[in-house]
Design an enzyme around this catalytic site. Structure first.
Site, PDB file in Angstrom:
ATOM      1  N   HIS A  61       8.213 -57.759  20.335  1.00  0.00           N
ATOM      2  CA  HIS A  61       7.223 -57.371  19.353  1.00  0.00           C
ATOM      3  C   HIS A  61       7.919 -57.099  18.024  1.00  0.00           C
ATOM      4  O   HIS A  61       9.105 -56.793  17.979  1.00  0.00           O
ATOM      5  CB  HIS A  61       6.433 -56.147  19.824  1.00  0.00           C
ATOM      6  N   TYR A 130      12.473 -44.463  20.097  1.00  0.00           N
ATOM      7  CA  TYR A 130      12.907 -45.301  18.992  1.00  0.00           C
ATOM      8  C   TYR A 130      12.329 -44.779  17.687  1.00  0.00           C
ATOM      9  O   TYR A 130      11.144 -44.479  17.569  1.00  0.00           O
ATOM     10  CB  TYR A 130      12.599 -46.783  19.227  1.00  0.00           C
TER      11      TYR A 130
END
Length: 164
Positions: A61, A130
């Site tokens: 992605h 993240y």
């Protein structure tokens, strides 16, 4: 902080200084001056966490401009195989991929700049965090199928095992 180069132009592994004793350990994750010193010259504006069972594959992605995202990926618990693919048409490493194991034991962090697709395969049950260089913008999100043969990713799946 130790920087470990990767074959992909712009992607680096970061090995933080870990200070441990009988109580556990301490490490800095994001320190603006230290990040600047290793070439990461922007602020992270969003931090995400995911929890996944073993053999979960979170496919490639990315976000397109003007909301392209850089990412600093680390595994808080367990182990993942983390992969970046260079999707910048004018890059010398365009179309190439790189994968690395990140775990709570090796403390490695994977910096992925803007212009890369990102995916991960969980090797155990995991918690992954993240930090992102821009906000999530669903209208600018796109993806690439995880098993595209042109990418040449050798996913470390057991023989006959399909990812979740």
């Amino acid at each position: 902080m130790k920087v470990i180069d990767t074959p992909l132009n712009g992607c680096i592994l970061i090995e933080p200084d870990v200070y441990g004793d009988e109580r556990g350990f301490f490490k800095e994750i994001i320190h603006p001056q230290k990040m600047d010193a290793i070439g990461i010259r922007h602020q992270f504006v969003q931090i995400n966490q995911s929890r996944s069972q073993q053999w979960t594959l979170r496919g490639f992605h990315f976000q397109k401009a003007p909301y392209a995202q850089s990412k600093l990926v680390r595994c808080l618990r367990g182990s993942i195989y983390d992969v970046a693919v260079d999707i910048r048409p004018n890059s010398p490493t365009f179309g190439q991929s790189y994968g690395v194991e990140l775990s709570d034991e090796n403390h490695l962090m994977f910096y992925i700049p803007e212009g890369f697709a990102h995916a991960l395969l969980t090797l155990t049950e995991v918690d992954v965090e993240y930090a992102c260089g821009d906000m999530y913008a669903p209208d600018f999100e796109d993806s690439i199928i995880w098993n595209d043969p042109a990418l040449g990713v050798d996913w470390p799946l057991p023989d006959g095992k399909a990812p979740i």
